[in-house]
Design a protein around this motif. Structure first.
Motif, short mmCIF file in Angstrom:
data_model
loop_
_atom_site.label_atom_id
_atom_site.label_comp_id
_atom_site.label_asym_id
_atom_site.label_seq_id
_atom_site.Cartn_x
_atom_site.Cartn_y
_atom_site.Cartn_z
N UNK A 1 35.27 41.25 19.76
CA UNK A 1 36.62 40.44 19.53
C UNK A 1 35.14 40.21 18.26
N UNK A 2 34.82 39.43 18.56
CA UNK A 2 34.13 38.49 17.55
C UNK A 2 33.52 39.47 16.30
N UNK A 3 33.02 41.39 16.92
CA UNK A 3 32.83 42.12 16.10
C UNK A 3 33.81 42.42 14.87
N UNK A 4 35.50 42.43 15.53
CA UNK A 4 36.89 42.43 14.73
C UNK A 4 36.75 41.80 13.87
N UNK A 5 36.40 40.04 13.70
CA UNK A 5 36.74 39.06 13.21
C UNK A 5 35.44 39.39 12.34
N UNK A 6 34.45 39.52 12.53
CA UNK A 6 33.39 39.90 11.90
C UNK A 6 33.39 41.11 10.38
N UNK A 7 33.85 41.84 11.03
CA UNK A 7 33.97 43.16 9.88
C UNK A 7 35.13 43.37 9.53
N UNK A 8 36.43 42.60 9.53
CA UNK A 8 37.15 43.09 9.93
C UNK A 8 38.51 41.62 8.88
N UNK A 9 39.39 42.12 7.99
CA UNK A 9 39.90 40.70 7.39
C UNK A 9 41.11 40.40 8.76
N UNK A 10 41.08 38.77 8.74
CA UNK A 10 41.44 38.18 9.80
C UNK A 10 42.67 39.10 10.58
N UNK A 11 43.49 39.20 9.58
CA UNK A 11 45.23 39.36 9.72
C UNK A 11 45.07 40.42 11.44
N UNK A 12 43.83 41.85 10.43
CA UNK A 12 44.21 43.05 11.04
C UNK A 12 43.16 42.69 12.85
N UNK A 13 42.38 41.95 12.70
CA UNK A 13 41.38 41.32 13.50
C UNK A 13 41.65 40.71 14.14
N UNK A 14 43.41 39.47 14.23
CA UNK A 14 44.51 39.09 15.11
C UNK A 14 44.47 40.12 15.59
N UNK A 15 45.31 41.03 15.23
CA UNK A 15 46.53 42.25 15.48
C UNK A 15 45.46 42.79 16.44
N UNK A 16 44.24 43.12 16.38
CA UNK A 16 43.09 43.60 17.32
C UNK A 16 43.00 42.96 18.82
N UNK B 1 45.75 40.22 20.01
CA UNK B 1 46.53 40.52 20.66
C UNK B 1 46.88 41.83 21.47
N UNK B 2 46.88 43.29 21.18
CA UNK B 2 46.65 44.42 21.84
C UNK B 2 45.84 44.62 22.93
N UNK B 3 44.47 43.70 22.61
CA UNK B 3 43.40 44.18 23.74
C UNK B 3 43.30 43.88 24.78
N UNK B 4 43.77 42.18 24.07
CA UNK B 4 43.66 41.20 25.75
C UNK B 4 45.42 42.23 26.06
N UNK B 5 46.42 42.31 25.78
CA UNK B 5 47.39 42.91 26.61
C UNK B 5 46.98 44.33 27.40
N UNK B 6 45.95 45.02 26.22
CA UNK B 6 45.62 46.59 27.44
C UNK B 6 44.51 46.02 28.58
N UNK B 7 43.90 44.58 28.33
CA UNK B 7 43.39 44.62 29.53
C UNK B 7 44.29 43.83 30.89
N UNK B 8 44.81 43.27 30.31
CA UNK B 8 45.94 42.64 31.46
C UNK B 8 46.58 43.60 32.25
N UNK B 9 47.83 44.81 31.10
CA UNK B 9 47.73 45.87 31.76
C UNK B 9 47.01 46.93 32.57
#
Length: 369
Positions: free
Chosen positions: A154-169, A171-179
């Motif tokens: 998650x910190x990598x995503x917010x560092x290298x990507x724009x905030x909206x795309x990083x936030x989307x990633x 949410x998706x990854x946390x859902x994948x973690x739970x699933x």
């Protein structure tokens, strides 16, 4: 409340079975993980072979060519390692599994943040869902591993990507973690219960009810497997109860059954836990002790067994139960089950001819131990 907490802890630690049951299944779990890892490595070798070949003709994939080659080499090596793992090295299976997953997650993280920071982390999410389906391990350990992976990504995503795309990633990854965690928990619980049921059925089939020893067929099968896995080293003992027919005739079959039952229990209590103890029918028993043993170590075990057997007496106290034992060592007295059994059986008859109540080594055994 305490029972609910205890049940939750047991589910997280051992997938819904007890600690003792989980430890009993440990070897089978590791073998399943080894087989799964080997198959996964083969699939990934083919996948990265295709991707590498594609990168040779497709300019869009050319930037990943080195990564494809490195991943291909990694999984070729992983396949060769898992294919040649011996029984004593099975503990390496889980570190190899987590190492392979880490390698894939690093690749996906770099691909989805540094190389392509303008698209969603699809590759990372796919691995997050698929990986828990493949590994059979304690739920808490799997959950902890994937949680750590997510917290690092998650910190990598917010560092290298724009905030909206990083936030989307995120949410998706946390859902994948739970699933992925829920799916893994359901799979491991189902598989462990199936393994327990199968183990129970096999144990009922392979165990002699009177003595608790293995049946003849089960002993032969397991010993042959040991000869393949333990580098052909070990000791085979063939033994029987002296004058057992006379004991049965004079004191009845009930006492005879008691003698056999006690004899079988003494075998299990005398020899190392890794040994195989079998009953071949009647009063004939066999024991396989894997590994390299000195003659002194063997005689210490046999002297202890003889002492246990001598403590068994007839109801009138007139007869002390004794046993004759023949000993063959692998590889000096044979490398196959048949050769070892024939030599140990010949030594047994020598013990009988010498007056019973003794153990006899095969003539060549002294050369090896």
């Amino acid at each position: 409340m305490s029972n609910l907490r205890k049940k939750m802890v047991m589910n997280l630690k051992y997938g819904g079975i007890t600690k003792e049951e989980y430890e009993e299944l440990q070897d089978e779990i590791l073998e399943k993980d080894r087989s799964s890892l080997q198959m996964t490595a083969i699939c990934l070798v083919f996948m990265f072979t295709g991707l590498f070949l594609g990168s040779l003709v497709n300019n869009l994939m050319a930037s990943n060519r080195i990564a494809y080659a490195m991943l291909w080499l990694c999984f070729v090596i992983l396949y060769l390692i898992t294919k040649n793992l011996k029984k004593k090295s099975k503990w390496l299976v889980l570190p190899l599994w987590y190492g392979a997953m880490t390698y894939m997650f690093v690749y996906a993280a770099v691909l989805n943040t540094i190389v392509r920071n303008d698209i969603s982390a699809t590759t990372f999410c796919i691995i997050m869902i698929v990986a828990p389906l493949l590994i059979l391990d304690r739920p808490w350990r799997v959950f902890s591993y994937f949680t750590l992976v997510v917290l690092l990504f998650i910190p990598m995503a917010f560092h290298f990507k724009n905030a909206y795309l990083a936030f989307t990633d995120m949410v998706n990854i946390l859902c994948c973690l739970f699933l992925g965690t829920v799916i893994h928990f359901g799979i491991i619980r189902t598989k462990l219960w199936e393994m327990m049921q199968r183990r129970y059925i096999e144990k009922q089939r392979d165990t002699d009810n009177l003595t608790g020893c293995l049946t003849k067929a089960a002993f032969e099968n397991q010993m042959k497997q040991c000869l393949k896995e333990d580098d052909n080293t070990g000791v085979l003992l063939v033994m029987d109860v002296d004058k057992f027919k006379s004991i049965n005739d004079n004191y009845g079959h009930t006492f005879g059954d008691l003698v056999l039952h006690t004899f079988g229990q003494n075998l299990a209590g005398t020899f190392p836990q890794s040994s195989l103890c079998g009953r071949f029918g009647g009063d004939e028993f066999v024991v396989w002790i894997p590994g390299i043993l000195t003659k002194k170590e063997i005689t210490e075990h046999l002297d202890e067994l003889m002492g246990r057997i001598h403590s068994i007496k007839t109801p009138d106290g007139k007869i002390v139960i004794t046993s004759s034992i023949g000993i063959a060592e692998c590889p000096n007295n044979g490398k196959t089950y048949q050769e070892l059994f024939e030599n140990a059986d010949a030594a047994l008859y020598t013990a009988k001819n010498l007056g019973r109540n003794r153990y006899v080594f095969c003539p060549d055994m002294g050369k090896g131990i």
